[in-house]
Design a protein around this motif. Structure first.
Motif, PDB file in Angstrom:
ATOM      1  N   GLN A 163     -98.860 -37.328 -49.244  1.00  0.00           N
ATOM      2  CA  GLN A 163     -97.508 -37.187 -49.798  1.00  0.00           C
ATOM      3  C   GLN A 163     -97.239 -35.773 -50.292  1.00  0.00           C
ATOM      4  N   ARG A 164     -95.994 -35.346 -50.211  1.00  0.00           N
ATOM      5  CA  ARG A 164     -95.526 -34.116 -50.841  1.00  0.00           C
ATOM      6  C   ARG A 164     -94.526 -34.522 -51.923  1.00  0.00           C
ATOM      7  N   VAL A 165     -94.576 -33.841 -53.047  1.00  0.00           N
ATOM      8  CA  VAL A 165     -93.710 -34.221 -54.158  1.00  0.00           C
ATOM      9  C   VAL A 165     -92.861 -33.034 -54.579  1.00  0.00           C
ATOM     10  N   LYS A 166     -91.738 -33.349 -55.228  1.00  0.00           N
ATOM     11  CA  LYS A 166     -90.807 -32.301 -55.632  1.00  0.00           C
ATOM     12  C   LYS A 166     -91.047 -31.849 -57.072  1.00  0.00           C
ATOM     13  N   MET A 167     -91.722 -32.676 -57.852  1.00  0.00           N
ATOM     14  CA  MET A 167     -91.979 -32.283 -59.237  1.00  0.00           C
ATOM     15  C   MET A 167     -93.301 -32.864 -59.712  1.00  0.00           C
ATOM     16  N   ILE A 168     -94.075 -32.050 -60.429  1.00  0.00           N
ATOM     17  CA  ILE A 168     -95.321 -32.493 -61.063  1.00  0.00           C
ATOM     18  C   ILE A 168     -95.267 -32.084 -62.526  1.00  0.00           C
ATOM     19  N   TYR A 169     -95.604 -33.026 -63.398  1.00  0.00           N
ATOM     20  CA  TYR A 169     -95.741 -32.720 -64.825  1.00  0.00           C
ATOM     21  C   TYR A 169     -97.168 -33.046 -65.244  1.00  0.00           C
TER      22      TYR A 169
ATOM     23  N   SER B  35     -93.713 -29.831 -52.546  1.00  0.00           N
ATOM     24  CA  SER B  35     -92.861 -29.456 -51.430  1.00  0.00           C
ATOM     25  C   SER B  35     -92.459 -27.991 -51.596  1.00  0.00           C
ATOM     26  N   THR B  36     -91.880 -27.395 -50.581  1.00  0.00           N
ATOM     27  CA  THR B  36     -91.563 -25.968 -50.656  1.00  0.00           C
ATOM     28  C   THR B  36     -90.592 -25.648 -51.785  1.00  0.00           C
ATOM     29  N   ASP B  37     -89.760 -26.633 -52.169  1.00  0.00           N
ATOM     30  CA  ASP B  37     -88.827 -26.413 -53.284  1.00  0.00           C
ATOM     31  C   ASP B  37     -89.285 -27.146 -54.540  1.00  0.00           C
ATOM     32  N   GLY B  38     -90.583 -27.477 -54.597  1.00  0.00           N
ATOM     33  CA  GLY B  38     -91.099 -28.239 -55.721  1.00  0.00           C
ATOM     34  C   GLY B  38     -91.428 -27.396 -56.936  1.00  0.00           C
ATOM     35  N   LEU B  39     -91.477 -28.055 -58.092  1.00  0.00           N
ATOM     36  CA  LEU B  39     -91.774 -27.409 -59.369  1.00  0.00           C
ATOM     37  C   LEU B  39     -92.913 -28.132 -60.066  1.00  0.00           C
ATOM     38  N   ILE B  40     -93.710 -27.375 -60.811  1.00  0.00           N
ATOM     39  CA  ILE B  40     -94.736 -27.964 -61.646  1.00  0.00           C
ATOM     40  C   ILE B  40     -94.503 -27.537 -63.083  1.00  0.00           C
ATOM     41  N   PHE B  41     -94.562 -28.508 -64.004  1.00  0.00           N
ATOM     42  CA  PHE B  41     -94.380 -28.283 -65.438  1.00  0.00           C
ATOM     43  C   PHE B  41     -95.692 -28.639 -66.127  1.00  0.00           C
ATOM     44  N   ILE B  42     -96.195 -27.743 -66.966  1.00  0.00           N
ATOM     45  CA  ILE B  42     -97.476 -27.964 -67.632  1.00  0.00           C
ATOM     46  C   ILE B  42     -97.328 -27.747 -69.132  1.00  0.00           C
ATOM     47  N   SER B  43     -97.601 -28.792 -69.917  1.00  0.00           N
ATOM     48  CA  SER B  43     -97.568 -28.672 -71.374  1.00  0.00           C
ATOM     49  C   SER B  43     -98.840 -27.993 -71.856  1.00  0.00           C
ATOM     50  N   ILE B  44     -98.696 -27.091 -72.832  1.00  0.00           N
ATOM     51  CA  ILE B  44     -99.856 -26.382 -73.371  1.00  0.00           C
ATOM     52  C   ILE B  44     -99.482 -25.809 -74.735  1.00  0.00           C
ATOM     53  N   ASP B  45    -100.479 -25.566 -75.599  1.00  0.00           N
ATOM     54  CA  ASP B  45    -100.185 -24.883 -76.849  1.00  0.00           C
ATOM     55  C   ASP B  45    -100.787 -23.483 -76.799  1.00  0.00           C
TER      56      ASP B  45
ATOM     57  N   LEU C  45     -95.165 -24.378 -69.327  1.00  0.00           N
ATOM     58  CA  LEU C  45     -95.154 -23.378 -68.258  1.00  0.00           C
ATOM     59  C   LEU C  45     -94.624 -24.020 -66.988  1.00  0.00           C
ATOM     60  N   THR C  46     -93.734 -23.324 -66.308  1.00  0.00           N
ATOM     61  CA  THR C  46     -93.088 -23.883 -65.123  1.00  0.00           C
ATOM     62  C   THR C  46     -93.187 -22.914 -63.949  1.00  0.00           C
ATOM     63  N   TYR C  47     -93.751 -23.390 -62.845  1.00  0.00           N
ATOM     64  CA  TYR C  47     -93.899 -22.591 -61.622  1.00  0.00           C
ATOM     65  C   TYR C  47     -93.334 -23.360 -60.435  1.00  0.00           C
ATOM     66  N   ALA C  48     -92.971 -22.617 -59.400  1.00  0.00           N
ATOM     67  CA  ALA C  48     -92.491 -23.208 -58.154  1.00  0.00           C
ATOM     68  C   ALA C  48     -93.503 -22.967 -57.048  1.00  0.00           C
ATOM     69  N   ARG C  49     -93.488 -23.839 -56.052  1.00  0.00           N
ATOM     70  CA  ARG C  49     -94.298 -23.576 -54.854  1.00  0.00           C
ATOM     71  C   ARG C  49     -93.749 -22.334 -54.164  1.00  0.00           C
ATOM     72  N   ASP C  50     -92.427 -22.259 -54.108  1.00  0.00           N
ATOM     73  CA  ASP C  50     -91.743 -21.089 -53.553  1.00  0.00           C
ATOM     74  C   ASP C  50     -90.433 -20.920 -54.311  1.00  0.00           C
TER      75      ASP C  50
END
Length: 253
Positions: A27-33, A71-81, A128-133
């Protein structure tokens, strides 16, 4: 894995197991947290005390696999202190590329502040938020009315009632007990005691828990006991003030 909406899925799992499941399913996903261990030394369901190198060694393959699943327009969100923010950002720059940093959201997680040592009371963490592209990602937009409805009630500052006494105007705010269960009768025994107040005279006394003179209640004293602690093996939360401070500065309670 739940059928979230038509054509979409919501996967709730440990981060590593969840990413592995998606990878195996192709699977490819559009958002990961991801909400990884903060490496603060606290005890959670996962191990949360690792040296920086060990923490990065744990996170590196997880982040690399997350990137491959987007996915190519996907985003990842990572909680951190702040404990691991710099290390995480450098690792994300290496894996995703600096050009794909979308932003670092500040999450106000504690309006009144959390002070566990020297320095200012902490009020926030980061996402922190990053994109695949990043070139494939549109603008992040949201309607103010909708976001305000979704916002937890803790962020809506209450309209505090202004009261008056002989010293002037004041408002009542935070509870006196320490809401962090780490501070209790075992870790902070001197901060766990009963407080007694006499409404007519305004006098304040303290005593060991449950050790007050029974005649106090008959004489009109009102007693405040330490807040119950829900952690297994513990009885009470500690107060924020010591016995000496309560007895000395009771007018500020």
């Amino acid at each position: 894995m739940d059928d979230f909406r038509e054509g979409n899925w919501l996967l709730r799992a440990d981060a590593a197991a969840g990413l592995r499941t998606l990878h195996q399913a192709g699977q490819r996903v559009k958002m990961i947290y991801i909400d990884p261990p903060y490496n603060t030394g606290n005890t959670f369901a996962y191990h949360d005390r690792r040296a920086k190198d060990e923490w990065l060694a744990m996170m590196r393959p997880l982040l690399a696999e997350a990137r491959e699943l987007l996915s190519t327009d996907g985003l990842i969100f990572i909680s951190i202190d702040f404990n691991q923010l710099c290390e995480l950002k450098l690792e994300m720059d290496r894996i995703f590329g600096t050009a794909n940093l979308i932003g670092n959201f500040v999450w106000v997680s504690n309006l009144k502040g959390r002070q566990l040592g020297a320095g200012p009371a902490g009020t926030h963490e980061y996402i922190l938020t990053y994109a695949r592209d990043a070139a494939q990602v549109g603008q992040l937009r949201g309607r103010t009315e909708l976001l305000q409805k979704l916002m937890p009630t803790v962020y809506h500052l209450p309209q505090r009632q202004v009261k008056h006494d002989a010293r002037g105007a004041y408002v009542t705010k935070n509870e006196l007990y320490n809401t962090n269960s780490k501070f209790n009768e075992i870790t902070a025994p001197s901060m766990v005691f009963d407080i007694h107040y006499h409404p007519r005279s305004g006098a304040v006394r303290t005593s060991e828990v449950g050790a007050a003179d029974p005649e106090l209640a008959e004489a009109g004293w009102v007693s405040a006991h330490p807040h119950p602690n829900a952690k297994p093996g513990l009885k009470y939360h500690a107060w924020r003030w010591s016995r000496a401070k309560v007895e000395r500065d009771y007018a500020d309670l």
